[in-house]
Design an enzyme around this catalytic site. Structure first.
Site, PDB file in Angstrom:
ATOM      1  CG  ASP A   1      -8.227  -7.488   9.568  1.00  0.00           C
ATOM      2  OD1 ASP A   1      -7.709  -6.552   8.921  1.00  0.00           O
ATOM      3  OD2 ASP A   1      -9.389  -7.891   9.339  1.00  0.00           O
ATOM      4  NE  ARG A   2      -6.178  -6.973   3.126  1.00  0.00           N
ATOM      5  CZ  ARG A   2      -6.154  -6.080   2.130  1.00  0.00           C
ATOM      6  NH1 ARG A   2      -6.815  -4.939   2.245  1.00  0.00           N
ATOM      7  NH2 ARG A   2      -5.459  -6.339   1.035  1.00  0.00           N
TER       8      ARG A   2
ATOM      9  N   GLY B   1      -5.713  -2.945   6.423  1.00  0.00           N
ATOM     10  CA  GLY B   1      -6.297  -3.408   7.687  1.00  0.00           C
ATOM     11  C   GLY B   1      -5.296  -4.193   8.503  1.00  0.00           C
TER      12      GLY B   1
ATOM     13  CB  THR C   1     -36.290 -17.882  -2.621  1.00  0.00           C
ATOM     14  OG1 THR C   1     -37.226 -17.962  -3.698  1.00  0.00           O
ATOM     15  CG2 THR C   1     -35.618 -16.521  -2.645  1.00  0.00           C
TER      16      THR C   1
ATOM     17  CE1 TYR D   1      -3.535  -2.498   0.122  1.00  0.00           C
ATOM     18  CE2 TYR D   1      -4.564  -0.935   1.616  1.00  0.00           C
ATOM     19  CZ  TYR D   1      -4.656  -2.041   0.803  1.00  0.00           C
ATOM     20  OH  TYR D   1      -5.845  -2.704   0.673  1.00  0.00           O
TER      21      TYR D   1
END
Length: 231
Positions: free
Chosen positions: A90-91, A88, A166, A81
């Site tokens: 967490d990533r 994030g 559905t 980045y």
């Protein structure tokens, strides 16, 4: 002893870490004696500020706490980045955890929870970017909230098939979207392993049925643990 906390959008997970062993804990159940044995708290949070404040209120004021953020580099791993802090945490922690477990390998790191995040990491530690899409249950909730006379169904573990109602069609469609995206991600770049974590990680692993797809439920904690005594 260190306290590791992964605060997500829908739930907060915590464990105690000592000498390579992770022990799951519930913060509200820790005793005063437990707290005295904890040297430091390390937190990765993608939650809103109010939720972060609530978490902070559960921790003793005397506890040394470090809130982790994504950075341009850590432990030989480079963040793709342009604004590294926007990735994030967490990533970022999942990437760092996967790199620790499977060093010098090209990886696809997937965290399948409220959102499904996918990140590519080269064998030489360069993050190539990633994808984010709505998770299995999130997709169903979005469709149910936006569409009349549609209900969500429980996640089924059987292979993909046409829905004969559905409700079933919505559930199968969500599965198809996530699994299709994962398969596209695997094909997009050369990788040696797929490393899965998150609440729906086991489901994705089962559906892919591939020996190169590995499940690591504590992947983010492995990433957090790398920061112990590292400033």
């Amino acid at each position: 002893m260190h306290l590791l906390i992964d605060q997500g959008n829908s739930r907060t997970k915590a464990c105690l870490y000592k000498e390579g062993v992770f022990t799951d804990v519930v913060l509200s159940e820790l005793t005063p004696t437990d707290w005295l044995s904890i040297k430091q708290g390390l937190i990765g949070s993608v939650a809103a500020a109010e939720q972060q404040q609530q978490l902070q209120s559960l921790l003793p004021a005397s506890l040394a706490v470090r809130w982790l953020r994504s950075t341009a580099q850590a432990f030989g791993i480079s963040n793709s980045y342009q604004q590294p802090e926007k990735l994030g945490v967490d990533r970022w922690l999942a990437i760092l955890g996967a790199a620790a477990l499977y060093p010098n390998q090209s990886l696809l790191v997937i965290d399948a929870g409220t959102a499904v995040t996918m990140d590519w990491l080269s064998a030489d530690g360069v993050h190539a970017g990633g994808w984010i899409l709505a998770g299995l249950h999130t997709q169903q909730r979005i469709l149910v909230s936006a569409t009349a006379q549609v209900e969500a169904a429980a996640l089924s573990l059987h292979p993909l098939q046409p829905g004969t109602s559905t409700t079933a069609a919505v559930a199968e469609g969500a599965k198809a979207a996530v699994l299709g995206a994962v398969q596209q991600a695997i094909q997009l770049r050369r990788i040696e392993r797929v490393v899965l974590t998150g609440g729906d990680g086991a489901f994705i692993q089962q559906q892919l049925n591939n020996n190169a797809v590995l499940l690591e439920p504590k992947l983010i904690f492995y990433g957090l643990a790398r920061f112990i005594d590292n400033n």
